[in-house]
Design a protein around this motif. Structure first.
Motif, mmCIF file in Angstrom:
data_model
loop_
_atom_site.group_PDB
_atom_site.id
_atom_site.type_symbol
_atom_site.label_atom_id
_atom_site.label_comp_id
_atom_site.label_asym_id
_atom_site.label_seq_id
_atom_site.Cartn_x
_atom_site.Cartn_y
_atom_site.Cartn_z
ATOM 1 N N PRO A 56 32.567 24.719 28.381
ATOM 2 C CA PRO A 56 32.726 23.548 27.503
ATOM 3 C C PRO A 56 32.930 22.255 28.300
ATOM 4 N N ASN A 57 32.237 21.196 27.893
ATOM 5 C CA ASN A 57 32.348 19.847 28.460
ATOM 6 C C ASN A 57 31.706 19.682 29.833
ATOM 7 N N TYR A 58 31.101 20.710 30.388
ATOM 8 C CA TYR A 58 30.504 20.609 31.721
ATOM 9 C C TYR A 58 29.501 19.457 31.772
ATOM 10 N N PRO A 59 29.488 18.637 32.855
ATOM 11 C CA PRO A 59 30.239 18.740 34.118
ATOM 12 C C PRO A 59 31.623 18.072 34.105
ATOM 13 N N SER A 60 32.066 17.595 32.948
ATOM 14 C CA SER A 60 33.449 17.114 32.861
ATOM 15 C C SER A 60 34.383 18.317 32.833
ATOM 16 N N LYS A 61 35.676 18.067 32.902
ATOM 17 C CA LYS A 61 36.637 19.165 32.949
ATOM 18 C C LYS A 61 36.616 19.957 31.647
ATOM 19 N N TYR A 62 36.681 21.269 31.782
ATOM 20 C CA TYR A 62 36.760 22.111 30.595
ATOM 21 C C TYR A 62 38.145 21.986 29.970
ATOM 22 N N PRO A 63 38.261 22.130 28.670
ATOM 23 C CA PRO A 63 39.558 22.004 27.991
ATOM 24 C C PRO A 63 40.430 23.243 28.243
ATOM 25 N N PRO A 64 41.729 23.129 28.001
ATOM 26 C CA PRO A 64 42.613 24.289 28.180
ATOM 27 C C PRO A 64 42.484 25.282 27.029
ATOM 28 N N ASP A 65 43.073 26.442 27.231
ATOM 29 C CA ASP A 65 43.176 27.467 26.180
ATOM 30 C C ASP A 65 41.816 27.812 25.567
ATOM 31 N N ARG A 66 40.951 28.326 26.395
ATOM 32 C CA ARG A 66 39.609 28.715 25.945
ATOM 33 C C ARG A 66 39.305 30.147 26.375
ATOM 34 N N GLU A 67 38.556 30.852 25.504
ATOM 35 C CA GLU A 67 37.967 32.133 25.868
ATOM 36 C C GLU A 67 36.588 32.173 25.240
ATOM 37 N N CYS A 68 35.563 32.066 26.065
ATOM 38 C CA CYS A 68 34.182 31.990 25.599
ATOM 39 C C CYS A 68 33.441 33.250 26.041
ATOM 40 N N ILE A 69 32.780 33.907 25.097
ATOM 41 C CA ILE A 69 32.012 35.108 25.396
ATOM 42 C C ILE A 69 30.524 34.788 25.269
ATOM 43 N N TYR A 70 29.775 35.045 26.337
ATOM 44 C CA TYR A 70 28.330 34.863 26.335
ATOM 45 C C TYR A 70 27.685 36.234 26.543
ATOM 46 N N ILE A 71 26.785 36.631 25.652
ATOM 47 C CA ILE A 71 26.075 37.900 25.789
ATOM 48 C C ILE A 71 24.587 37.595 25.926
ATOM 49 N N ILE A 72 23.995 38.082 27.001
ATOM 50 C CA ILE A 72 22.566 37.868 27.253
ATOM 51 C C ILE A 72 21.839 39.173 26.996
ATOM 52 N N GLU A 73 20.772 39.091 26.212
ATOM 53 C CA GLU A 73 19.981 40.275 25.867
ATOM 54 C C GLU A 73 18.545 40.098 26.326
ATOM 55 N N ALA A 74 18.051 41.075 27.081
ATOM 56 C CA ALA A 74 16.656 41.083 27.505
ATOM 57 C C ALA A 74 15.846 41.977 26.578
ATOM 58 N N ILE A 135 29.429 38.077 29.607
ATOM 59 C CA ILE A 135 30.110 37.094 30.452
ATOM 60 C C ILE A 135 31.246 36.461 29.667
ATOM 61 N N LYS A 136 32.434 36.484 30.249
ATOM 62 C CA LYS A 136 33.586 35.827 29.617
ATOM 63 C C LYS A 136 34.066 34.694 30.512
ATOM 64 N N PHE A 137 34.253 33.513 29.919
ATOM 65 C CA PHE A 137 34.914 32.400 30.603
ATOM 66 C C PHE A 137 36.280 32.217 29.984
ATOM 67 N N PHE A 138 37.324 32.260 30.816
ATOM 68 C CA PHE A 138 38.698 32.140 30.326
ATOM 69 C C PHE A 138 39.393 30.973 31.024
#
Length: 313
Positions: A56-74, A135-138
């Motif tokens: 979130p917000n890239y390339p600025s600083k990401y906000p606090p308290d985040r858990e983002c799940i990305y699933i890539i399917e081929a 992929i999880k970003f925490f």
């Protein structure tokens, strides 16, 4: 005397304004926090030509308290390559206990872990063994940083190098429901969904009556290529066909009965061209969980007391 009273009113007004300002700032801070928490992050991506996703917000600083799940399917017979941009920064910590990226080889949070990453050096190129990456970003509540940008593309699965690219799959879906019934793989050819030599990815949607759940029992089951889940399997989903609702997946020599917690069951059968002799037959039964209420019993004196044991229906 008038001067003293005026001074009192001025001081009182300043105190009220200060308190109002503090309350407003507190409200704004709370509202901002609630707004941040309501912002969703993460996505399910399966674009045929690959793509890009970021923190979130890239390339600025990401906000606090985040858990983002990305699933890539081929697509079938493809794997995934994942690259992280050099402009990368995630709060460093020992064993990446705080802010981090976690990558797993599969579609679930319990799939085999590939690695957990943080700090200033971007992760190496990551390759999946199959069709999915999780992929999880925490980010915790402190020390935000730039975050990451990642791109992905698809490559041929080396396990199928001799079989070539899979042809487009036919549309293959079935709808059924009621108190009970049968779903079976022979419906695919019987109803003209696909020929006996085509690869198939078929789904059966079973809808129980209102306020009912579903019990599934295998009457027949055999995978032509046992223990090769990339080539053939039967999967059971509970509530939808989304990967997070996967209840069970069978590709070995044994399939167990399954009880669902919802009134919508989805049966999925995948079989490539060399696995079309795989088969299954399944009985579904709808049922309702009855709530047992206390029934009154009469004492010897004629008064009523509650029954402590369940009353059979």
């Amino acid at each position: 005397m008038i001067y003293g009273r005026s001074l009192f009113h001025i001081v009182a007004s300043l105190i009220i304004l200060h308190l109002s300002g503090a309350t407003k700032k507190g409200t704004e801070k709370q509202a901002t926090s609630e707004t941040q928490k309501s912002v969703q992050c993460g996505t399910w991506t399966k674009h045929a030509d690959g793509g890009i996703f970021t923190s979130p917000n890239y390339p600025s600083k990401y906000p606090p308290d985040r858990e983002c799940i990305y699933i890539i399917e081929a697509a079938p017979r493809q794997c995934i390559e994942l690259y992280f941009d050099e402009k990368y920064s995630i709060e460093p910590s020992w064993e990446c206990k705080f802010d981090h990226i976690e990558v797993r080889d599969g579609p679930f949070g319990f799939s085999p872990i590939i690695g957990r990453f943080c700090g200033q050096q971007n992760p190496p190129v990551i390759k999946s063994s199959g069709r999915f990456l999780w992929i999880k970003f925490f980010a915790d509540g402190e020390l935000e940083s730039m975050g990451f940008s990642a791109r992905y593309n698809f490559t041929p699965d080396p396990d199928f190098k001799d079989l070539g690219v899979l042809k487009p799959l036919p549309v293959c879906e079935f709808e059924t429901g009621g108190p009970e019934g049968i779903v079976e793989s022979v419906q695919i050819t019987k109803e003209g969904k696909a020929s006996a030599s085509e690869a198939v990815d078929c789904k059966w949607y079973i809808r129980a009556p209102p306020r009912s759940k579903i019990y599934l029992r295998f009457l027949d089951y055999e995978m032509q290529n046992s223990n090769e889940c990339k080539r053939n399997f039967v999967a059971v989903y509970d509530g939808s066909s989304a990967v997070e609702d996967l209840k069970a997946k069978f590709c070995s020599t044994v399939a167990n009965d399954v009880m669902l917690r919802t009134g919508l069951g989805v049966i999925r059968m995948w079989a490539d061209e060399g696995s079309r002799n795989s088969r299954f037959q399944m009985l579904f039964t709808s049922f309702q969980e009855h709530v047992v209420t206390e029934c009154p019993l009469l004492r010897d004196d004629g008064s009523v007391e509650p029954e402590t044991q369940p009353h059979p229906l």
